[in-house]
Design a protein around this motif. Structure first.
Motif, PDB file in Angstrom:
ATOM      1  N   ASN A  52      -9.124   0.953   2.854  1.00  0.00           N
ATOM      2  CA  ASN A  52      -8.046   1.800   2.377  1.00  0.00           C
ATOM      3  C   ASN A  52      -8.498   2.544   1.130  1.00  0.00           C
ATOM      4  O   ASN A  52      -9.383   2.106   0.414  1.00  0.00           O
ATOM      5  CB  ASN A  52      -6.778   0.979   2.103  1.00  0.00           C
ATOM      6  N   ARG A  53      -7.860   3.666   0.883  1.00  0.00           N
ATOM      7  CA  ARG A  53      -8.140   4.436  -0.325  1.00  0.00           C
ATOM      8  C   ARG A  53      -7.476   3.740  -1.506  1.00  0.00           C
ATOM      9  O   ARG A  53      -6.520   2.987  -1.331  1.00  0.00           O
ATOM     10  CB  ARG A  53      -7.614   5.854  -0.163  1.00  0.00           C
ATOM     11  N   PRO A  54      -7.985   3.989  -2.701  1.00  0.00           N
ATOM     12  CA  PRO A  54      -7.389   3.329  -3.873  1.00  0.00           C
ATOM     13  C   PRO A  54      -5.898   3.633  -4.064  1.00  0.00           C
ATOM     14  O   PRO A  54      -5.175   2.815  -4.614  1.00  0.00           O
ATOM     15  CB  PRO A  54      -8.205   3.874  -5.046  1.00  0.00           C
ATOM     16  N   ASP A  55      -5.447   4.796  -3.599  1.00  0.00           N
ATOM     17  CA  ASP A  55      -4.048   5.174  -3.790  1.00  0.00           C
ATOM     18  C   ASP A  55      -3.163   4.817  -2.585  1.00  0.00           C
ATOM     19  O   ASP A  55      -2.000   5.195  -2.554  1.00  0.00           O
ATOM     20  CB  ASP A  55      -3.939   6.667  -4.101  1.00  0.00           C
ATOM     21  N   GLU A  56      -3.715   4.124  -1.592  1.00  0.00           N
ATOM     22  CA  GLU A  56      -2.962   3.734  -0.405  1.00  0.00           C
ATOM     23  C   GLU A  56      -2.989   2.218  -0.239  1.00  0.00           C
ATOM     24  O   GLU A  56      -3.952   1.561  -0.611  1.00  0.00           O
ATOM     25  CB  GLU A  56      -3.556   4.371   0.863  1.00  0.00           C
ATOM     26  N   ALA A  57      -1.923   1.709   0.339  1.00  0.00           N
ATOM     27  CA  ALA A  57      -1.861   0.267   0.597  1.00  0.00           C
ATOM     28  C   ALA A  57      -2.274  -0.071   2.030  1.00  0.00           C
ATOM     29  O   ALA A  57      -2.795  -1.145   2.300  1.00  0.00           O
ATOM     30  CB  ALA A  57      -0.455  -0.252   0.333  1.00  0.00           C
ATOM     31  N   GLU A 111     -13.947  11.476   1.151  1.00  0.00           N
ATOM     32  CA  GLU A 111     -12.782  11.212   0.303  1.00  0.00           C
ATOM     33  C   GLU A 111     -11.867  10.142   0.884  1.00  0.00           C
ATOM     34  O   GLU A 111     -11.044   9.577   0.167  1.00  0.00           O
ATOM     35  CB  GLU A 111     -11.981  12.495   0.021  1.00  0.00           C
ATOM     36  N   ASP A 112     -11.997   9.871   2.183  1.00  0.00           N
ATOM     37  CA  ASP A 112     -11.213   8.782   2.781  1.00  0.00           C
ATOM     38  C   ASP A 112     -11.735   7.413   2.368  1.00  0.00           C
ATOM     39  O   ASP A 112     -11.021   6.419   2.454  1.00  0.00           O
ATOM     40  CB  ASP A 112     -11.220   8.884   4.313  1.00  0.00           C
TER      41      ASP A 112
END
Length: 194
Positions: A50-55, A136-137
């Protein structure tokens, strides 16, 4: 080759583990089994990030859930299929009927060819999805080694299953002269003369 039928001795022979594990098709089957473990293990373990800004986690292969599902499903099925055919290889010398041996070898040819094709498709699919994945993902570049391992071992699986197909075809051709002779020249009852 005397006394052989479809790549094994006459039925009822004793099982010799050393001889069994030295056979080329057994070695290839164990390699295929190992490769399937690596493929589904690497995807199951590190194939979701997961991206740092997504759970929510997503598939590392271009966020395409189908790519991870394909690798997991095919890896698991190939693992089970290898175990089943490894068990059949152990049991094969105990099969007394030439027809049953032929069915087992034909099943091995078909299944091995099928898996070689499916791993070719899987290699192409996973490679394509990995190439178009956006950096970026996955900014922390997590799971890259696992993705590359799944792709690499999917590629190797094409050749191990292809080799199993070739060995199975050779096994199919290796009917002994004795059995063919008996099949073709069975003694006919004498014709009564009137």
């Amino acid at each position: 080759m005397e006394g052989m039928a479809y790549g094994a001795g006459k039925a009822g022979g004793a099982f010799n583990p050393k001889t069994f594990f030295q056979q080329p098709h057994t070695i290839l089957r164990i390699l295929s089994w190992f490769f399937s473990i690596v493929i589904f293990g690497s995807i199951a373990n590190e194939g979701y990030v997961n991206r740092p800004d997504e759970a929510q986690e997503f598939c590392i292969f271009n966020r395409n859930q189908n790519a991870c599902n394909y690798g997991l499903f095919m890896g698991t099925l190939a693992f089970l299929c290898c175990l089943a055919f490894l068990a059949l290889d152990v049991y094969f010398p105990q099969i007394s009927s030439v027809k049953d041996r032929k069915k087992a070898v034909l099943a091995d040819v078909g299944v091995s060819a099928f898996w070689s094709f499916m791993w070719f498709v899987g290699f192409c699919f996973l490679t394509n999805q990995w190439q178009v994945a956006k950096q970026e993902d996955n900014p922390l570049r997590e799971g890259g080694d696992a993705a590359r391992a799944a792709i690499t071992f999917a590629f190797f699986s094409i050749f191990t299953w292809g080799g199993l197909t070739l060995f199975s075809v050779e096994r199919l051709k290796s009917v002994s002269f004795e059995e063919e002779y008996q099949k073709l020249f069975t003694p006919q009852p004498p014709i009564p003369l009137i």
